[in-house]
Write a protein that holds these residues in place. Structure first.
Motif, short mmCIF file in Angstrom:
data_model
loop_
_atom_site.label_atom_id
_atom_site.label_comp_id
_atom_site.label_asym_id
_atom_site.label_seq_id
_atom_site.Cartn_x
_atom_site.Cartn_y
_atom_site.Cartn_z
N SER A 73 8.93 37.97 60.41
CA SER A 73 8.30 38.84 61.41
C SER A 73 8.29 38.24 62.82
CB SER A 73 6.86 39.20 61.00
OG SER A 73 6.84 39.83 59.74
N ASN A 74 9.16 37.29 63.08
CA ASN A 74 9.25 36.72 64.42
C ASN A 74 10.09 37.64 65.29
OD1 ASN A 74 8.16 33.69 64.80
ND2 ASN A 74 8.74 34.04 62.66
N ILE A 75 9.45 38.33 66.18
CA ILE A 75 10.09 39.34 67.02
C ILE A 75 10.41 38.77 68.40
CG2 ILE A 75 9.92 41.66 67.95
CD1 ILE A 75 9.82 41.47 64.84
N GLU A 76 9.46 38.08 68.98
CA GLU A 76 9.61 37.58 70.34
C GLU A 76 10.17 36.15 70.36
OE1 GLU A 76 6.37 38.33 73.07
OE2 GLU A 76 5.40 39.61 71.59
N THR A 82 3.58 36.78 61.74
CA THR A 82 3.09 37.05 63.09
C THR A 82 2.19 38.29 63.06
OG1 THR A 82 4.82 38.60 63.81
CG2 THR A 82 5.32 36.22 63.98
N TYR A 101 2.66 41.01 64.41
CA TYR A 101 3.45 42.23 64.30
C TYR A 101 3.45 42.75 62.87
CZ TYR A 101 5.33 41.69 69.01
OH TYR A 101 5.46 41.60 70.38
N LYS A 126 -0.04 44.19 62.01
CA LYS A 126 -0.30 45.47 62.66
C LYS A 126 0.57 46.59 62.09
CE LYS A 126 -1.60 48.36 65.98
NZ LYS A 126 -2.97 48.94 66.04
N PHE A 127 1.87 46.35 61.91
CA PHE A 127 2.79 47.44 61.59
C PHE A 127 3.29 47.41 60.14
CE2 PHE A 127 3.26 46.71 66.20
CZ PHE A 127 2.84 47.96 66.65
N LEU A 139 8.14 47.72 61.80
CA LEU A 139 8.87 47.25 62.97
C LEU A 139 10.08 46.41 62.56
CD1 LEU A 139 9.12 46.95 66.03
CD2 LEU A 139 7.56 45.00 65.90
N GLU A 140 9.90 45.53 61.59
CA GLU A 140 11.01 44.69 61.14
C GLU A 140 12.17 45.53 60.63
OE1 GLU A 140 7.85 44.28 60.72
OE2 GLU A 140 7.26 42.24 60.16
#
Length: 302
Positions: free
Chosen positions: A46-49, A93, A95, A98-99, A103-104
């Motif tokens: 879940s590392n997006i940023e 994370t 993210y 929350k989602f 999102l992933e």
């Protein structure tokens, strides 16, 4: 038609995201060879940023936007590209908190992942949670040694997937780690874990000889070293045949280059794993050429 597989490997680092192995220079390859580029990730968690500039170990590194840009560049340069993930897409994370995986799945779809397998953390929101998140994914999951027959994931995942890219026919299957004691029973329910090595031998043989695949690839979330786990990538390589490449995960192992191992009949099989968090993008180029007198598939470093 007998074929011979040639492999190229090297390393590139740039723009805060590593390609491992990437491309520094091309050694000379036979004129008859066609090329396919295999790209891969594992344990993105879940590392997006991009990691912040004050991060103690990975300042200004990683991030989905950079990976997406790198993928677009490679696809522009190469005509035959496949992109895979070896599991643990979820958890790590806010993210995900929350989602819940939505999102992933959306981002992987936008990056045009071709296939993935499930890691243990992909069960963290339960089977129904994974199924809900997967509604936003448009790529297959291959989970060959998880029997989901009596669960919400029946007919959601596949035993294997076959891709055709140019002259290449590529068979892909996935192996997951044992869930008991690692994942809460409530999260995996009536999923049945099957021993991975017999499954791998059966499917790889089918892909090689029945489906006539030029490359057979295993997406493995078993872990890298024998001392860490009974079922692992090195044991998998040594006790199977007909697999060309094992793309690993679970142990967050950064391999500087793909390792060449011998399978149970002395043929070469590659193992690669690129750490975690999307900090690296694995790349391996295979070359396929005609060899009329060659009767078996062989990986040859050139």
């Amino acid at each position: 038609m007998e074929r011979r597989i040639f492999l190229q490997k090297s390393l590139v680092v740039g723009s805060g995201l590593a390609i491992s192995p990437g491309l520094l220079s091309f050694p000379k390859v036979p004129e008859y060879a066609d090329k396919i580029t295999i790209l891969h990730t594992n344990d993105t968690h879940s590392n997006i940023e991009t990691f912040p500039e004050n991060h103690a170990k990975y300042p200004n590194q990683g991030g989905v936007a950079r990976r997406h840009a790198l993928l677009k560049r490679i696809r522009k340069e190469e005509k035959n590209v496949l992109l895979f993930d070896a599991g643990d897409i979820f958890q790590g994370t806010p993210y995900f908190n929350k989602f819940h995986g939505e999102l992933e799945m959306k981002l992987m779809s936008q990056m045009r992942y071709d296939c993935a397998t499930m890691g243990n953390h992909d069960f963290d929101i339960g089977l129904e949670g994974f199924k809900n998140a997967y509604q936003h994914g448009d790529f297959p999951f291959v989970c060959s040694n998880y029997d989901f027959t009596n669960t919400e994931l029946k007919d959601v995942t596949k035993e294997y997937q076959i891709f055709e890219k140019g002259p290449f026919k590529v068979g892909v299957f996935g192996l997951g780690v044992g869930l008991e004691g690692l994942v809460a029973k409530t999260n995996y329910g009536d999923t049945v874990f099957q021993e991975p090595i017999p499954i791998a031998n059966r499917i790889a043989k089918h892909l090689r000889f029945e489906e006539e695949c030029d490359l057979v690839i295993c997406l493995s979330h078993l872990g890298y070293k024998p001392k860490q786990f009974k079922d692992n990538d090195q044991t998998l390589a040594a006790e199977t045949e007909n697999i060309d490449l094992i793309i690993g995960g679970h142990t967050h192992t950064f391999l500087p280059k793909p390792e060449v191992h011998q399978n149970k009949i002395g043929e070469k099989v590659l193992i690669n794993q690129v750490g975690w968090a999307g900090l690296a993008l694995g790349r391996i180029d295979f070359f396929l050429g005609e060899k009329k007198k060659h009767k078996c598939h062989e990986l040859v470093l050139v």
